[in-house]
Design an enzyme around this catalytic site. Structure first.
Site, mmCIF file in Angstrom:
data_model
loop_
_atom_site.group_PDB
_atom_site.id
_atom_site.type_symbol
_atom_site.label_atom_id
_atom_site.label_comp_id
_atom_site.label_asym_id
_atom_site.label_seq_id
_atom_site.Cartn_x
_atom_site.Cartn_y
_atom_site.Cartn_z
ATOM 1 N N ARG A 241 0.841 -1.188 0.000
ATOM 2 C CA ARG A 241 0.000 0.000 0.000
ATOM 3 C C ARG A 241 0.879 1.241 0.000
ATOM 4 N NH1 ARG A 241 -3.288 -2.990 -1.461
ATOM 5 N NH2 ARG A 241 -5.394 -3.385 -0.648
ATOM 6 N N GLU B 253 -3.846 7.292 -5.921
ATOM 7 C CA GLU B 253 -3.873 6.596 -7.201
ATOM 8 C C GLU B 253 -5.130 6.963 -7.976
ATOM 9 O OE1 GLU B 253 -3.477 2.444 -6.395
ATOM 10 O OE2 GLU B 253 -1.469 2.627 -5.542
ATOM 11 N N HIS C 289 0.023 -0.219 -9.891
ATOM 12 C CA HIS C 289 -0.734 -1.099 -8.996
ATOM 13 C C HIS C 289 -1.218 -2.355 -9.728
ATOM 14 C CE1 HIS C 289 -3.323 -0.998 -5.094
ATOM 15 N NE2 HIS C 289 -2.965 -2.240 -5.401
#
Length: 317
Positions: A235, A264, A281
């Site tokens: 994270r 993000e 990601h």
């Protein structure tokens, strides 16, 4: 029963399978692409009449929950559920489950590929070749180096197993200590300061909480070896990005490989640094992981409809 899927756009090639299988449920199913500029107001409108929300990375906070008066069940389409206000959901009598371990191999693959890539500047060299530059550069061997893993859950354990093939010395830090698995994988648990100061590579594979937010900051970065590399596949909130950028510019550490960011989507000065490899990601974005998570999701939805015991409860409701 109305089910809303808030699924990431990169999984779009899997949508036909997911949709087809979801149609077999005794429920009305709707899919919304969560990465395609979904605004908060649009999200609030989408949840107004749903009973179940299946969510990847969209934030399901108190406001969203309050706009869904029929909501009874939230399913995390993955493992980490820090984007869901579980405590508030519990207060409202809403059940929350996740899918732990289903993307562990995918995330571990990415973590180790980032480790190898940052060691040999593979991404940078590929970019140079594509722009017409042939330039030799020196890299680092992974073989025999010390790997520090912060977070020794399913992903951390999978990373340690991959490291054994490179004869790496592996140490780990985390509140969850599976001594049996550590012994099996030849991993030694240590304190955070020792891990930071002795590891050649540090991989973050722990969940995010308010207690460990900005675990990697100016102070902890200063404890790392100048030759060390930081890899984050967990994270973004675990890392203070301002401090990391300064550390990279000032050569406090040698480099970083980042799959996750505090906000993000994110393309910032940090992701553009020459000694950084950045990916958007994609840790769990493999066909195999999506299929496993989807299967577990469908099974839990059917259990909920049938009023049966759910798997992988993260709420106490």
């Amino acid at each position: 029963m109305k089910v809303l899927y808030l699924i990431r756009d990169p999984f779009i090639e899997e949508y036909p399978t997911i949709i087809e299988e979801a149609k077999r449920l005794n429920a009305e199913v709707k899919f919304v692409h969560s990465d395609s500029g979904l605004t908060k107001s649009q999200l609030l409108q989408e949840v107004e009449d749903v009973d179940i929300i299946v969510v990847a990375i969209v934030k399901i906070d108190q406001e969203v929950i309050d706009h869904a008066p029929n909501l009874k069940y939230i399913i995390k389409f993955g493992a980490g559920y820090d984007n869901i206000d579980v405590h508030y959901a519990e207060k409202k009598g809403i059940v929350v489950t996740n899918a732990p371990g289903q993307n562990a191999h995918s995330a571990a693959d990415l973590g180790f590929s980032l480790l190898l890539s940052i060691s040999r500047q593979i991404a940078q060299k590929d970019h140079e070749m594509k722009t017409g530059t042939w330039q030799l550069s020196m890299g680092n061997e992974v073989y025999g180096k010390k790997l520090g893993i912060i977070g020794f859950g399913a992903i951390g354990q999978a990373i340690a197993k991959r490291a054994s093939g490179f004869d790496m010395s592996v140490i780990a830090f985390g509140h969850y200590r599976n001594e049996e698995k550590a012994k099996e994988l030849n991993v030694t648990f240590t304190e955070l300061d020792e891990l930071l100061s002795t590891a050649d590579y540090i991989i973050l594979s722990t969940s995010l909480s308010e207690k460990n937010r900005h675990l990697i900051n100016e102070k902890t970065l200063a404890k790392m070896k100048p030759s060390a590399f930081l890899i984050n596949i967990s994270r973004g909130g675990l890392v203070n990005e301002v401090d990391l950028l300064a550390a990279l510019k000032n050569q406090v550490i040698k480099g970083a490989a980042l799959d996750v960011f505090e906000k993000e989507p994110s393309i910032t000065e940090l992701s553009k640094q020459a000694n950084v490899i950045a990916t958007p990601h994609i840790g769990g974005a493999t066909f195999e992981a999506v299929q496993r998570i989807n299967q577990l999701t469908l099974e839990n939805i059917q259990r909920f409809i049938n009023d049966e015991q759910l798997e992988h409860l993260v709420s106490k409701s």
